[in-house]
Design a protein around this motif. Sequence first.
Motif, short mmCIF file in Angstrom:
data_model
loop_
_atom_site.label_atom_id
_atom_site.label_comp_id
_atom_site.label_asym_id
_atom_site.label_seq_id
_atom_site.Cartn_x
_atom_site.Cartn_y
_atom_site.Cartn_z
N MET A 1 0.74 -1.19 0.00
CA MET A 1 0.11 -0.33 -0.48
C MET A 1 0.74 1.17 0.18
N ASN A 2 0.91 1.99 -0.90
CA ASN A 2 1.93 3.46 -1.71
C ASN A 2 0.63 3.90 -1.01
N ILE A 3 0.59 5.30 -0.06
CA ILE A 3 0.61 5.97 -0.38
C ILE A 3 0.84 7.41 0.24
N ILE A 4 0.39 8.52 -0.46
CA ILE A 4 1.37 10.34 0.46
C ILE A 4 0.64 10.43 1.44
N GLY A 5 2.45 10.91 2.19
CA GLY A 5 1.70 11.08 3.14
C GLY A 5 2.86 12.48 4.14
N LEU A 6 2.90 12.60 5.16
CA LEU A 6 4.19 13.24 5.44
C LEU A 6 5.42 12.75 5.28
N TYR A 7 5.54 11.61 5.20
CA TYR A 7 6.78 11.05 5.38
C TYR A 7 8.10 11.46 4.57
N ILE A 8 9.54 12.03 5.65
CA ILE A 8 10.13 12.47 4.86
C ILE A 8 11.00 11.12 4.34
N PRO A 9 11.79 10.66 2.80
CA PRO A 9 13.00 9.78 3.33
C PRO A 9 14.04 9.90 3.99
N GLY A 10 14.24 9.08 4.43
CA GLY A 10 15.51 9.45 4.81
C GLY A 10 16.00 7.68 5.45
N ASP A 11 17.97 7.92 5.66
CA ASP A 11 18.61 6.84 6.65
C ASP A 11 19.04 7.08 7.57
N SER A 12 18.14 8.13 8.84
CA SER A 12 18.30 8.29 9.81
C SER A 12 18.55 7.45 11.03
N LEU A 13 19.01 8.26 12.17
CA LEU A 13 18.52 6.97 13.24
C LEU A 13 17.07 6.81 13.48
N LEU A 14 16.36 7.78 13.52
CA LEU A 14 14.74 7.64 14.14
C LEU A 14 14.08 6.83 12.78
N HIS A 15 14.62 7.08 11.37
CA HIS A 15 14.57 6.24 10.26
C HIS A 15 14.05 4.97 10.53
N ARG A 16 15.68 4.79 11.58
CA ARG A 16 15.39 3.06 11.46
C ARG A 16 15.12 2.56 12.85
N VAL A 17 14.39 3.14 13.18
CA VAL A 17 13.86 2.49 15.29
C VAL A 17 12.53 2.08 14.23
N PRO A 18 12.13 0.95 14.50
CA PRO A 18 11.19 0.78 14.39
C PRO A 18 9.54 1.79 14.84
N ALA A 19 8.12 1.64 13.93
CA ALA A 19 7.00 2.60 14.07
C ALA A 19 6.97 2.06 15.87
N GLY A 20 6.62 1.04 16.41
CA GLY A 20 5.79 0.40 17.46
C GLY A 20 6.31 0.89 18.62
N ALA A 21 8.44 1.16 18.21
CA ALA A 21 9.24 1.54 19.89
C ALA A 21 8.73 3.68 19.46
N LYS A 22 8.81 4.29 19.11
CA LYS A 22 8.59 5.16 18.48
C LYS A 22 7.13 5.77 18.90
N LEU A 23 6.19 5.11 18.72
CA LEU A 23 4.75 5.20 19.01
C LEU A 23 4.77 4.94 20.46
#
Length: 199
Positions: A1-23
Motif C-alpha cells: 500500500m503506497n500512500i502519500i503522506g508526510l513521510y520524509i525519506p531518509g536513513d537517519s537513526l530515527l528512520h531506522r527505529v521501528p514504528a512500534g518503538a517510536k509510538l
Amino acid sequence: MNIIGLYIPGDSLLHRVPAGAKLLVLLVTVTAVIAIGNLWVALGSALVAALAYPLGGLAPRYVWRMFRPVLPFLVLIAVFQGIVGDWPTAARVCAQLTTAVLLAALVTLTTRVSEMLALFERLARPLRFAGVRPDRVALVLALTIRSIPMVEAALRASREAYAARGLRGRPHLIVVPVIVGLIRSAEATGEAMAARGLD
C-alpha cells in the motif's frame, strides 16, 4: 500500500527505529510530561522535542512547519488560561501541547505510512473476535492519512487562486472551493473502491 503522506525519506537513526518503538516512546513521554505537571519539565521537553529533529536528518525549518499550524490555537489557549487561571499554568499547558505536537510530527515524518498501517493492523487483530476486520481498520487509517496532504494542497491552491484574483475580505471564497473539491475527491475514491469490490 503506497500512500502519500508526510513521510520524509531518509536513513537517519530515527528512520531506522521501528514504528512500534517510536509510538511507545511518544505515548510514554507525553503521558509523563502531563502527569508530572511541572512548567520547567514541560518547557524542557518541548525544547528536547525540537532538538530531536536533527536526529531524523530534518532541517530546523521542519520544526516551524509542524508548529506553525497549531500556533493560533496555542495563543487562544494561553490567553484563555491566563485570564481564567494563571499565566504559569497557561505556559505549562502550551509547552505540553507543543511537546506532543512536535514529537507526533517527528514520528510521522520519520515513519513510512505502510509501516505505520501494518502496525495498526497488527494491533487491531484481537478485535477480530468482535467482528472488526483489521484490514479495514488499516484502510480507514490510510484514507485518513492520505487526506491530510490532500486538504493542505487543496487549501493552498484555493488560497493562491484567491490572491491571484485580487480578492479580499471574503474568506468563504477560499473555503467553499476546498469543500467542493474534497467532496468530489471523496466521491471519486468511493467509486474507485466500489469498482474494486470494497464496500
